[in-house]
Write an enzyme that holds these catalytic residues in place. Structure first.
Site, short mmCIF file in Angstrom:
data_model
loop_
_atom_site.label_atom_id
_atom_site.label_comp_id
_atom_site.label_asym_id
_atom_site.label_seq_id
_atom_site.Cartn_x
_atom_site.Cartn_y
_atom_site.Cartn_z
N GLU A 237 0.81 -1.22 0.00
CA GLU A 237 0.00 0.00 0.00
C GLU A 237 0.84 1.28 0.00
OE1 GLU A 237 -3.67 -0.29 2.28
OE2 GLU A 237 -3.73 1.88 2.43
N ARG A 241 -2.99 0.46 -3.88
CA ARG A 241 -3.78 -0.43 -3.01
C ARG A 241 -4.75 0.36 -2.13
NH1 ARG A 241 -1.98 -5.90 0.30
NH2 ARG A 241 -4.01 -6.21 1.28
N1 GLY Z 1 -8.88 -4.40 2.77
C1 GLY Z 1 -8.05 -3.52 2.05
C2 GLY Z 1 -6.76 -4.14 1.61
O1 GLY Z 1 -6.60 -5.34 1.71
O2 GLY Z 1 -5.89 -3.44 1.19
#
Ligand code: GLY
Length: 365
Positions: A237, A241
């Site tokens: 992330e 993401r």
């Molecule tokens: N639930 C959000 C992710 O897995 O990034």
């Protein structure tokens, strides 16, 4: 059975989606085992409905099974049950060559995944999600963790499973409310990146909710494929993401305001949050005027909560809810981050949203 591969180099794995995968779990899991034993973390509800079939399948292949059955509910996803789980695993001398199975919904998957991430600096684990929410979101992508007094999912680790088995038949035992809450995460995929999927859901979701397994399989597989593609590009992330958090900034504030109780299930908060993100996008003249009402009509048609008034028991005022958003871990450099949309199927990350518009959305103005 459909298989979606999550390609992450040495941490790659399959998500297998099908019917009867729990009763046939041994065939899927056996190739991963280095000795004939397995430990299962589950909860009291799932232990009644799914554990016997899983256990029978494994034991029939000569695999010894021990299960830890935790209380059901979001309250389990905190330090006390986490400590209990890690110590239980250590007491059973679970080693790095062993496999831990997380059998349950998002709470069990996140907690057992995190326990696996830290146990002996990381043991392998298999996700067997039994709720729709866990199948389409939390079991895929390696986010694991627990809640603390400061907020949700604030302590955790990225730890990818070795295999995910999504047994569509497990959805038959889900209470309708839980199924619909999970559906909030399914709709999210249409909104964030696939308008054609959203249209497909408008047409097919009612029959899916009624129990059509072929449609359920299709919707789960499509959602998982979308998530896998995003996770492959941005595992930890750093960027894209975050789109998967569509609706979640609003949702986490609402969950906090309702004390993570069954007044509001996570997926219900996601659905309301997606609608609020859409409304915020409309106020910024980003989406076509009719997009929020189209989404609201679909969610209402599915019998889902769409407004703050649908949440029983009263809520703090908009300013207090905005403050709760400030506690969210997605805050970057003091700026609130929202996932907004340019249209159904076209989401993007916005870091500079005026707070007065957020207040207007929360007040339903
Ligand atoms: N639930 C959000 C992710 O897995 O990034």
């Amino acid at each position: 059975m459909k298989t979606v591969s999550v390609a992450l180099g040495a941490r790659s794995y399959d998500v297998r989606i099908g019917q009867g995968l729990i009763a046939g779990a041994a065939e899927q899991i056996k190739p991963l085992l280095r000795r004939p034993r397995i430990v299962v973390i589950t909860d009291e509800n799932v232990a009644g409905t799914q554990l016997p079939a899983l256990q029978a399948s494994l034991e029939a292949e000569g695999i010894a099974v021990e299960a830890l059955i935790l209380p059901a509910g979001e309250g389990t996803k905190g330090w006390p049950q986490f400590t209990r789980t890690v110590e239980w695993l250590l007491d059973r001398k679970v080693e790095r060559r062993d496999i831990v199975i997380a059998l349950g919904g998002g709470v069990i998957g996140d907690l057992a995944g995190f326990a696996s991430a830290v146990l002996r600096r990381g043991v392998r684990f298999v996700q067997i999600p039994t709720s729709l929410l866990a199948m389409v979101d939390s079991s895929v992508g390696g986010k694991t963790g627990i809640n603390t007094a400061q907020g949700k999912n604030l302590v955790g680790a990225f730890h990818q499973p070795s295999l995910v088995l999504a047994d569509i038949w497990a959805l038959a035992t889900l209470p309708e409310r839980e199924f619909l809450a999970g559906y909030g995460e399914v709709v999210k995929y249409g909104l964030l990146g696939d308008a054609t999927f959203f249209e497909w859901l408008e047409k097919n979701a009612p029959a899916m909710a009624e129990g059509d397994d072929a449609l359920r399989l299709e919707a789960v597989a499509h959602s998982v494929a979308m998530k896998a593609a995003i996770v492959e590009r941005d595992e930890t992330e750093e960027g894209e993401r975050a789109l998967l958090n569509l609706g979640h900034t609003f949702c986490h504030a609402l969950e906090k305001a309702t004390g993570y109780s069954d007044r509001l299930l996570h997926g219900e908060g996601v659905a309301i949050g997606c609608l609020m993100a859409m409304e915020l996008s409309r106020k910024l003249n980003l989406v076509p005027q009719e997009a929020p009402s189209r989404l609201a009509a679909h969610l209402r048609g599915m019998g889902m909560k769409t407004t703050l008034q649908d949440i029983p028991g009263g809520l703090p005022d908009a300013a207090a809810l905005l403050h709760l958003m400030g506690q969210d871990k997605k805050v970057q450099d003091g700026q609130l981050r929202f996932i907004l949309m340019k249209d159904i199927g076209d989401a993007f990350i916005a870091d500079d949203v005026p707070s007065d518009l957020v207040i207007e959305v929360l007040e339903g103005r």
